[in-house]
Design a protein around this motif. Structure first.
Motif, short mmCIF file in Angstrom:
data_model
loop_
_atom_site.label_atom_id
_atom_site.label_comp_id
_atom_site.label_asym_id
_atom_site.label_seq_id
_atom_site.Cartn_x
_atom_site.Cartn_y
_atom_site.Cartn_z
N GLU A 44 24.50 27.66 32.07
CA GLU A 44 24.64 26.96 30.80
C GLU A 44 24.28 25.49 30.94
O GLU A 44 23.64 24.90 30.06
N THR A 45 24.65 24.89 32.07
CA THR A 45 24.32 23.48 32.30
C THR A 45 22.81 23.27 32.34
O THR A 45 22.28 22.33 31.74
N GLU A 46 22.08 24.15 33.03
CA GLU A 46 20.61 24.05 33.08
C GLU A 46 20.02 24.11 31.68
O GLU A 46 19.11 23.33 31.34
N ARG A 63 21.49 23.42 28.77
CA ARG A 63 21.85 22.24 27.98
C ARG A 63 21.00 21.02 28.38
O ARG A 63 20.55 20.25 27.51
N ILE A 64 20.78 20.85 29.66
CA ILE A 64 19.96 19.72 30.12
C ILE A 64 18.53 19.86 29.63
O ILE A 64 17.91 18.91 29.14
N LEU A 65 17.98 21.07 29.76
CA LEU A 65 16.61 21.32 29.32
C LEU A 65 16.47 21.06 27.83
O LEU A 65 15.56 20.33 27.40
N LEU A 66 17.33 21.63 27.02
CA LEU A 66 17.23 21.46 25.58
C LEU A 66 17.47 20.01 25.17
O LEU A 66 16.85 19.51 24.23
N GLY A 67 18.36 19.34 25.89
CA GLY A 67 18.63 17.93 25.60
C GLY A 67 17.39 17.07 25.74
O GLY A 67 17.19 16.11 24.99
N ARG A 68 16.55 17.40 26.72
CA ARG A 68 15.30 16.65 26.89
C ARG A 68 14.35 16.84 25.72
O ARG A 68 13.41 16.06 25.55
N HIS A 69 14.58 17.89 24.92
CA HIS A 69 13.71 18.17 23.78
C HIS A 69 14.43 17.94 22.45
O HIS A 69 14.03 18.50 21.42
N ASP A 128 22.91 20.60 20.32
CA ASP A 128 23.93 21.63 20.16
C ASP A 128 23.31 23.01 20.30
O ASP A 128 22.20 23.25 19.82
N MET A 129 24.01 23.91 20.98
CA MET A 129 23.52 25.27 21.17
C MET A 129 24.71 26.19 21.30
O MET A 129 25.82 25.77 21.62
N ALA A 130 24.47 27.46 21.05
CA ALA A 130 25.50 28.48 21.21
C ALA A 130 24.99 29.50 22.22
O ALA A 130 23.93 30.10 22.01
N LEU A 131 25.71 29.68 23.30
CA LEU A 131 25.33 30.63 24.35
C LEU A 131 26.37 31.74 24.40
O LEU A 131 27.55 31.50 24.64
N LEU A 132 25.91 32.95 24.16
CA LEU A 132 26.79 34.13 24.22
C LEU A 132 26.39 34.96 25.43
O LEU A 132 25.24 35.40 25.54
N ARG A 133 27.32 35.16 26.32
CA ARG A 133 27.07 35.98 27.51
C ARG A 133 27.80 37.30 27.36
O ARG A 133 29.02 37.35 27.22
N ARG A 134 27.03 38.39 27.37
CA ARG A 134 27.60 39.73 27.39
C ARG A 134 27.43 40.27 28.81
O ARG A 134 26.94 39.57 29.71
N GLU A 135 27.81 41.51 29.04
CA GLU A 135 27.70 42.04 30.40
C GLU A 135 26.25 42.15 30.86
O GLU A 135 25.91 41.78 31.98
#
Length: 217
Positions: free
Chosen positions: A183-185, A187-193, A197-204
């Motif tokens: 998630e950190t990777e 957020r950093i990537l999107l922040g440069r662009h 704000d983003m929503a990350l949903l992790r399923r199995e």
């Protein structure tokens, strides 16, 4: 050694097989309900559509739909899907946006980001966003690390990209790049662009990333 295009075709076929795995059935059933709702009435750009597995579910609800891929054989499969009669399929190099294509208010990419070399992420994201309106909705769907149970990462290169060994179409093995971003990777990537704000949903078995491009002032 397989060419990038041959691996792209193989990846599209392999992706279909992965969706058919019974342990993924519940998550896929939810995604098939959820994703089309996000694109209803929108002008959608699908990046690396492969064999059109998701195109067939998303396109019928969209107002306009452009699907890109770099493998002609994969696009030939995609064109045979039900519900894609209004889709414009385009063969492109490195999934680069065709000249004159733009103004989309939504974008979708499945099983794409994980196969992208880390050193190309910024260029890829700039290209994707270049075809979108301000405030556009963007969704990425990709495999979770549960996939490593069957195909563990066997090595890393100097840039930190991971690699799996997969069965090849000729009965041999393919060495395929596969990254599982934190998630950190992301957020950093999107922040440069410019995305704050983003929503990350992790399923199995999958992760789903959803965000909006900033509106221009």
């Amino acid at each position: 050694m397989q060419s990038d295009r041959e691996m792209s075709i193989h990846g599209a076929e392999e992706g279909d097989a992965a969706y058919e795995q019974p342990e993924r059935a519940l998550e896929l059933a939810w995604l098939r309900r959820y994703l089309p709702q996000q694109f209803a009435g929108r002008q959608v750009l699908e990046w690396a559509c492969g064999s059109g597995y998701w195109t067939q579910y998303l396109a019928p609800r969209a107002r306009r739909y452009l699907a890109l891929d770099e493998a002609a054989a994969a696009l030939a499969l995609a064109r045979q899907r039900p519900g894609v009669e209004r889709v414009e399929f385009r063969l492109v190099q490195d999934c680069a946006l065709p000249a004159g294509a733009g103004g989309f208010d939504a974008a979708f990419a499945a099983q794409c980001f994980s196969r992208l070399p880390k050193q190309r992420r910024d260029d890829w994201l700039a290209g994707l966003h270049g075809g979108l309106q301000a405030g556009a909705e963007v969704l990425w769907l990709d495999d979770s690390e549960a996939q490593c149970r069957e195909y563990p990462l066997v090595e890393y290169d100097a840039a930190g990209n991971g690699y799996q060994m997969r069965p090849g179409p000729d009965g041999g093995e393919l060495r395929l790049l596969k990254n599982f971003p934190s998630e950190t990777e992301l957020r950093i990537l999107l922040g440069r662009h410019g995305v704050s704000d983003m929503a990350l949903l992790r399923r199995e078995h999958f992760w789903l990333l959803q965000y909006r491009l900033p509106k221009r002032h």
